[in-house]
Design an enzyme around this catalytic site. Structure first.
Site, PDB file in Angstrom:
ATOM      1  N   ARG A  38     -39.912 -39.563  18.337  1.00  0.00           N
ATOM      2  CA  ARG A  38     -40.198 -38.432  19.227  1.00  0.00           C
ATOM      3  C   ARG A  38     -41.561 -37.892  18.828  1.00  0.00           C
ATOM      4  O   ARG A  38     -41.766 -37.480  17.677  1.00  0.00           O
ATOM      5  CB  ARG A  38     -39.143 -37.334  19.117  1.00  0.00           C
ATOM      6  CG  ARG A  38     -39.559 -36.064  19.842  1.00  0.00           C
ATOM      7  CD  ARG A  38     -38.464 -35.047  19.993  1.00  0.00           C
ATOM      8  NE  ARG A  38     -37.521 -35.450  21.027  1.00  0.00           N
ATOM      9  CZ  ARG A  38     -36.658 -34.612  21.619  1.00  0.00           C
ATOM     10  NH1 ARG A  38     -36.622 -33.337  21.267  1.00  0.00           N
ATOM     11  NH2 ARG A  38     -35.836 -35.048  22.542  1.00  0.00           N
ATOM     12  N   HIS A  53     -39.261 -39.224  29.091  1.00  0.00           N
ATOM     13  CA  HIS A  53     -38.043 -38.993  28.314  1.00  0.00           C
ATOM     14  C   HIS A  53     -36.940 -39.879  28.915  1.00  0.00           C
ATOM     15  O   HIS A  53     -35.982 -39.392  29.517  1.00  0.00           O
ATOM     16  CB  HIS A  53     -37.678 -37.512  28.370  1.00  0.00           C
ATOM     17  CG  HIS A  53     -36.677 -37.074  27.339  1.00  0.00           C
ATOM     18  ND1 HIS A  53     -36.195 -37.909  26.343  1.00  0.00           N
ATOM     19  CD2 HIS A  53     -36.052 -35.868  27.155  1.00  0.00           C
ATOM     20  CE1 HIS A  53     -35.337 -37.236  25.594  1.00  0.00           C
ATOM     21  NE2 HIS A  53     -35.222 -36.006  26.061  1.00  0.00           N
ATOM     22  N   GLN A  64     -33.020 -39.409  28.250  1.00  0.00           N
ATOM     23  CA  GLN A  64     -32.444 -38.264  28.953  1.00  0.00           C
ATOM     24  C   GLN A  64     -32.094 -38.634  30.383  1.00  0.00           C
ATOM     25  O   GLN A  64     -31.000 -38.315  30.871  1.00  0.00           O
ATOM     26  CB  GLN A  64     -33.444 -37.092  28.960  1.00  0.00           C
ATOM     27  CG  GLN A  64     -32.950 -35.899  29.740  1.00  0.00           C
ATOM     28  CD  GLN A  64     -31.699 -35.291  29.111  1.00  0.00           C
ATOM     29  OE1 GLN A  64     -31.674 -35.040  27.919  1.00  0.00           O
ATOM     30  NE2 GLN A  64     -30.657 -35.067  29.904  1.00  0.00           N
ATOM     31  N   ASP A  96     -36.239 -28.274  34.613  1.00  0.00           N
ATOM     32  CA  ASP A  96     -36.454 -28.318  33.167  1.00  0.00           C
ATOM     33  C   ASP A  96     -37.273 -27.091  32.791  1.00  0.00           C
ATOM     34  O   ASP A  96     -37.806 -26.384  33.666  1.00  0.00           O
ATOM     35  CB  ASP A  96     -37.186 -29.633  32.809  1.00  0.00           C
ATOM     36  CG  ASP A  96     -37.296 -29.866  31.311  1.00  0.00           C
ATOM     37  OD1 ASP A  96     -36.614 -29.167  30.527  1.00  0.00           O
ATOM     38  OD2 ASP A  96     -38.077 -30.754  30.902  1.00  0.00           O
ATOM     39  N   CYS A 132     -31.899 -30.912  31.438  1.00  0.00           N
ATOM     40  CA  CYS A 132     -31.743 -31.697  30.208  1.00  0.00           C
ATOM     41  C   CYS A 132     -31.419 -30.824  29.000  1.00  0.00           C
ATOM     42  O   CYS A 132     -30.917 -31.334  27.997  1.00  0.00           O
ATOM     43  CB  CYS A 132     -33.004 -32.507  29.951  1.00  0.00           C
ATOM     44  SG  CYS A 132     -34.474 -31.504  29.638  1.00  0.00           S
ATOM     45  N   ARG A 145     -25.487 -38.136  26.910  1.00  0.00           N
ATOM     46  CA  ARG A 145     -26.507 -38.663  26.005  1.00  0.00           C
ATOM     47  C   ARG A 145     -25.853 -39.612  25.002  1.00  0.00           C
ATOM     48  O   ARG A 145     -26.359 -40.694  24.726  1.00  0.00           O
ATOM     49  CB  ARG A 145     -27.219 -37.522  25.238  1.00  0.00           C
ATOM     50  CG  ARG A 145     -28.091 -36.611  26.086  1.00  0.00           C
ATOM     51  CD  ARG A 145     -29.297 -37.326  26.682  1.00  0.00           C
ATOM     52  NE  ARG A 145     -30.143 -37.965  25.692  1.00  0.00           N
ATOM     53  CZ  ARG A 145     -31.173 -37.402  25.071  1.00  0.00           C
ATOM     54  NH1 ARG A 145     -31.505 -36.162  25.353  1.00  0.00           N
ATOM     55  NH2 ARG A 145     -31.904 -38.081  24.190  1.00  0.00           N
TER      56      ARG A 145
HETATM   57  N1  NVA Z   1     -39.675 -31.135  28.918  1.00  0.00           N
HETATM   58  C1  NVA Z   1     -39.043 -30.716  27.693  1.00  0.00           C
HETATM   59  C2  NVA Z   1     -37.827 -31.519  27.418  1.00  0.00           C
HETATM   60  C3  NVA Z   1     -37.051 -31.111  26.194  1.00  0.00           C
HETATM   61  C4  NVA Z   1     -35.905 -31.993  25.923  1.00  0.00           C
HETATM   62  C5  NVA Z   1     -40.023 -30.818  26.555  1.00  0.00           C
HETATM   63  O1  NVA Z   1     -40.780 -31.800  26.512  1.00  0.00           O
HETATM   64  O2  NVA Z   1     -40.045 -29.945  25.710  1.00  0.00           O
HETATM   65  N1   CP Z   2     -32.582 -32.881  26.104  1.00  0.00           N
HETATM   66  C1   CP Z   2     -33.058 -33.162  24.891  1.00  0.00           C
HETATM   67  O1   CP Z   2     -33.723 -34.182  24.658  1.00  0.00           O
HETATM   68  O2   CP Z   2     -32.718 -32.251  23.960  1.00  0.00           O
HETATM   69  P1   CP Z   2     -33.275 -32.156  22.464  1.00  0.00           P
HETATM   70  O3   CP Z   2     -34.705 -31.712  22.549  1.00  0.00           O
HETATM   71  O4   CP Z   2     -32.390 -31.140  21.822  1.00  0.00           O
HETATM   72  O5   CP Z   2     -33.168 -33.510  21.828  1.00  0.00           O
END
Ligand code: NVA
Ligand code: CP
Length: 309
Positions: free
Chosen positions: A106, A133, A136, A223, A266, A294
């Site tokens: 990540r 992502h 997700q 989101d 998500c 998930r």
């Molecule tokens: N769009 C959000 C998703 C979090 C799971 C982010 O990138 O922070």
């Molecule tokens: N939706 C998602 O990826 O959540 P986290 O950031 O908690 O992993």
């Protein structure tokens, strides 16, 4: 040596494979206890996860998935490794390849994910980047399948920020024939190159108004307005509340969708910003199923990655 089976982006994997992975995830969901008792696809295998950004769902669901598949998972971060003292991502990928069987990253930079995968001898899973992502959206697709059956031709509305999750939804729509309508503020549209490919595919439309996206949709998806990789000063988010306010998902927007439509997100969610509490905590919300799913899709993804090596 075989090329590792990376899971980096949904538009780099074909629709038939994504369909098979969803089918497998469904089986894992149906038979969670029975399949857990069998020697799993992860038996004796190790997943190394490197998080440069915070996570609850991705981290925990992958760890539990790997445990239930009979393997184990390690969670690493930059500060707790020599990366914190400047060891390169490329060298870290090379070294992890000699210990683990599959890796997850990540990171706030998709280029870094590509670099990591380019130097890895083991499969790499995209655990979220600034650009996408995919894990997700696989869980979201499973949620839709569970609720409505087939995905092909189904209408979905994306309303809000044209961010990483939106991009993966666009990839999924093109691969699986979902009809996606996207409504984002002009300053927060998905990348132009992706939009042009997506519109050419015939499965994705960009519209100005949230209500135009929601009309006839089986799911309204949104989101956060403040993604982890976004920089308010350079990403046009300085006055984000004003920019995004017309794109809030509220009950009147849900009422514009098809009867029986679900709300999807998500998570983490910010009630009163991208969605009202009434909607996310109401009867049409599918967010807890998405979070649960998930776990099931991670198993299918891990199994596919590990089967190639
Ligand atoms: N769009 C959000 C998703 C979090 C799971 C982010 O990138 O922070
Ligand atoms: N939706 C998602 O990826 O959540 P986290 O950031 O908690 O992993």
């Amino acid at each position: 040596m075989n090329q590792p089976r990376h899971f980096l982006d949904l538009d780099r994997l074909n629709g038939a494979l994504l369909g098979r992975l969803l089918e497998r995830a469904s089986a894992y969901k149906r038979d969670r206890t029975a399949l857990r008792a069998e020697p799993g696809a992860g038996h004796g295998r190790t997943l190394a996860m490197l998080f440069e950004k915070p996570s609850t769902r991705t981290r925990v669901s992958f760890e539990v998935a790997m445990n239930e598949l009979g393997g184990r998972a390690l969670t690493l971060d930059r500060q707790g490794t020599q990366m914190g003292r400047g060891e390169s991502l490329a060298d870290t990928a090379r070294v992890l390849s000699r210990y683990a069987d599959v890796a997850l990253l990540r990171t706030g930079s998709h280029t870094q994910l590509e670099e990591f995968a380019g130097h890895s001898e083991i499969p790499v899973i995209n655990g979220l980047t600034d650009r996408s992502h995919p894990c997700q959206v696989m869980a979201d697709l499973l949620t839709l399948r569970d609720r409505f059956g087939s995905l092909e031709g189904r209408h979905v509305a994306w309303v809000g920020d044209g961010n990483n999750v939106a991009n993966s939804w666009i990839h999924a729509a093109m691969q699986l024939g979902v009809r996606l309508r996207v409504a984002c503020p002009p300053s927060r549209q998905p990348p132009a190159e992706l939009v042009s490919r997506a519109v050419d595919s015939g499965f994705v439309d960009l519209v100005d108004e949230p209500a135009a996206a929601a009309r006839g949709a089986s799911a309204v998806v949104t989101d956060t307005w403040k993604s982890m990789a976004a920089d308010p000063s350079v990403d046009g988010l300085a006055d984000q509340q004003a920019v995004f306010r017309p794109f809030q998902v509220d009950q009147s927007l849900m009422d514009a969708a098809a009867p029986g439509a679900v709300f999807m997100h998500c998570l983490p969610a910010y009630r009163g910003e991208e969605v009202t509490a009434e909607v996310i905590d109401g009867p049409d919300s599918a967010v807890w199923d998405e979070a649960e799913n998930r776990l099931h899709v991670q198993k299918a993804i891990l199994e596919w990655c590990l089967a190639g090596s």
